[in-house]
Write an enzyme that holds these catalytic residues in place. Structure first.
Site, PDB file in Angstrom:
ATOM      1  N   THR A  43       0.822  -1.216   0.000  1.00  0.00           N
ATOM      2  CA  THR A  43       0.000   0.000   0.000  1.00  0.00           C
ATOM      3  C   THR A  43       0.853   1.262   0.000  1.00  0.00           C
ATOM      4  OG1 THR A  43      -1.897  -1.072   0.996  1.00  0.00           O
ATOM      5  CG2 THR A  43      -1.688   1.275   1.399  1.00  0.00           C
ATOM      6  N   THR A  86       1.635  -4.609   4.000  1.00  0.00           N
ATOM      7  CA  THR A  86       1.444  -4.993   5.398  1.00  0.00           C
ATOM      8  C   THR A  86       0.813  -6.375   5.557  1.00  0.00           C
ATOM      9  OG1 THR A  86      -0.708  -3.896   5.445  1.00  0.00           O
ATOM     10  CG2 THR A  86       1.200  -2.596   6.160  1.00  0.00           C
TER      11      THR A  86
HETATM   12  N1  ASP Z   1      -2.718  -5.187   0.283  1.00  0.00           N
HETATM   13  C1  ASP Z   1      -1.586  -4.445   0.773  1.00  0.00           C
HETATM   14  C2  ASP Z   1      -0.352  -5.308   0.735  1.00  0.00           C
HETATM   15  O1  ASP Z   1      -0.076  -6.015   1.676  1.00  0.00           O
HETATM   16  C3  ASP Z   1      -1.856  -3.962   2.107  1.00  0.00           C
HETATM   17  C4  ASP Z   1      -0.824  -3.025   2.623  1.00  0.00           C
HETATM   18  O2  ASP Z   1       0.274  -2.910   2.139  1.00  0.00           O
HETATM   19  O3  ASP Z   1      -1.133  -2.391   3.637  1.00  0.00           O
HETATM   20  O4  ASP Z   1       0.354  -5.242  -0.223  1.00  0.00           O
END
Ligand code: ASP
Length: 353
Positions: free
Chosen positions: A30, A104
């Site tokens: 993200t 994340t």
């Molecule tokens: N969908 C994202 C990922 O893990 C979520 C994030 O980065 O917060 O790439």
């Protein structure tokens, strides 16, 4: 440069180079995501991500654009590429530390894999964001600043996760919020420190077993599956994992590590076929423990499963994966798993006669 680093009650601010070179390895997530017309996805290059953050005084940044993917799409091959890249970057003595920007969703898995193999005093700090790259109230810029500051300030703490002003050890840390910015915590432990305008404050040193050697990334890489227990569950999925060629299986059991007599029998059969089986729990906090029989953890352990302490499913799987990468011998894999779990008296991997 002299950043304030407080370790517990001792103030051990270290003299470091005048300008600390931190390498940012960009992997997506993200923090690097933009609108794609129907939803967000990782897209931006590392330079764009770094450009959003204030770089701490005395820090210079070099960017390595490794990949740009949403972390739910990561594979073992991606993670081993990251591990090798970390080693290559740290081979340069002028590098003071590494920040990995990462999605994340599976950050805790990559962080733990890196930590299990990290044998360098210089820190590797993973961070990311809950809000996309160009969000006006984005959390990425602050997290990246804090991660850079931490990477430039600490030593001998292994791999860390810096998020929302908190410094976490890789081991035990999990994503605990789907949307809120305080996304990470160790539900069974405590955080390692805090980071803010006044520097980095370290409260404890993480306990880490001796690092494993760098594994081979040569295919075929071992398949490691996760199967969750629930009311009415039978051994179908556990057996299907074995039939699919899984070399390791993590059972996400109920309570303190309990399932059924039928699943205990299926584990016994899987272990007899050389599969490394580990047990964690669906419960968010606390260790798994041998308390119950009639399909409980007492029986699962007797069937050859290894209980994984307080590791939750994603990191229990990484522990099994690391053990499977460390050896092809089933008994040595059990030793390696017990070693990475920190089991007292566990022989070091590869020391069996
Ligand atoms: N969908 C994202 C990922 O893990 C979520 C994030 O980065 O917060 O790439």
């Amino acid at each position: 440069m002299r950043h304030v680093v407080a370790y517990g009650s001792d103030h051990l601010a270290e003299e470091r180079a005048d300008v600390e070179q931190i390498v940012v390895i960009s992997t997506g997530g993200t923090i690097a995501s933009r609108w794609q017309g129907s939803g967000f996805a990782a897209e931006a290059r590392g330079g764009d991500v770094v450009a959003t953050a204030v770089v701490p005084e005395g820090v210079s940044v070099r960017v390595v654009d490794l990949m740009s993917v949403n972390s739910a799409r990561l594979t073992t091959a991606h993670q081993l590429t990251l591990l090798r890249t970390v080693r290559e970057v740290l081979a340069d003595p002028s590098v003071g530390g590494i920040v990995v920007t990462h999605g994340t969703d599976t950050l805790e898995e990559s962080a733990f894999l890196l930590d299990l193999h990290h044998d360098d005093p210089r820190p590797v700090v993973l961070t990311g964001a809950q809000r996309p790259l160009e969000a006006p109230d984005g959390d990425g810029p602050r997290n990246l600043h804090d991660a850079l500051l931490t990477a430039a300030s600490v030593r001998d703490l292994g791999v860390l996760v810096v998020f929302d002003g908190q410094v976490h050890a890789a081991r035990g840390t999990v994503k605990v919020q789907t949307l809120a910015t305080d996304a990470f915590a160790d539900p069974s432990g405590s955080r390692v420190g805090d980071v803010g305008a006044d520097g980095v404050r370290i409260h404890r040193r993480p306990e880490r077993p001796t690092p494993l050697p760098l594994p081979s990334a040569a295919p075929p890489l071992p398949r490691v599956d996760i199967v969750m227990h629930h009311c009415d569950a039978d051994p179908l999925f556990l057996n299907a994992a074995v039939e699919a060629g899984a070399q390791g299986i993590v059972l996400v059991a109920t309570g303190a590590g309990n399932a059924t007599p039928e699943i205990s029998t299926a584990i016994h059969e899987a272990v007899a076929r050389g599969v490394l089986v580990a047990v964690t729990t669906r419960v968010p906090t606390g260790p798994v423990a041998e308390i119950y029989t009639h399909g409980g953890a007492v029986d699962l352990a007797a069937s050859g499963a290894v209980l994984t302490g307080t590791l939750r499913a994603g990191q229990a799987r990484i522990a099994v994966l690391a053990a499977a990468l460390a050896s092809t011998d089933p008994a040595e894999r059990v030793d390696a798993l017990r070693h990475v779990l920190g089991t007292p008296g566990a022989p070091a991997p590869g020391t069996r006669a």
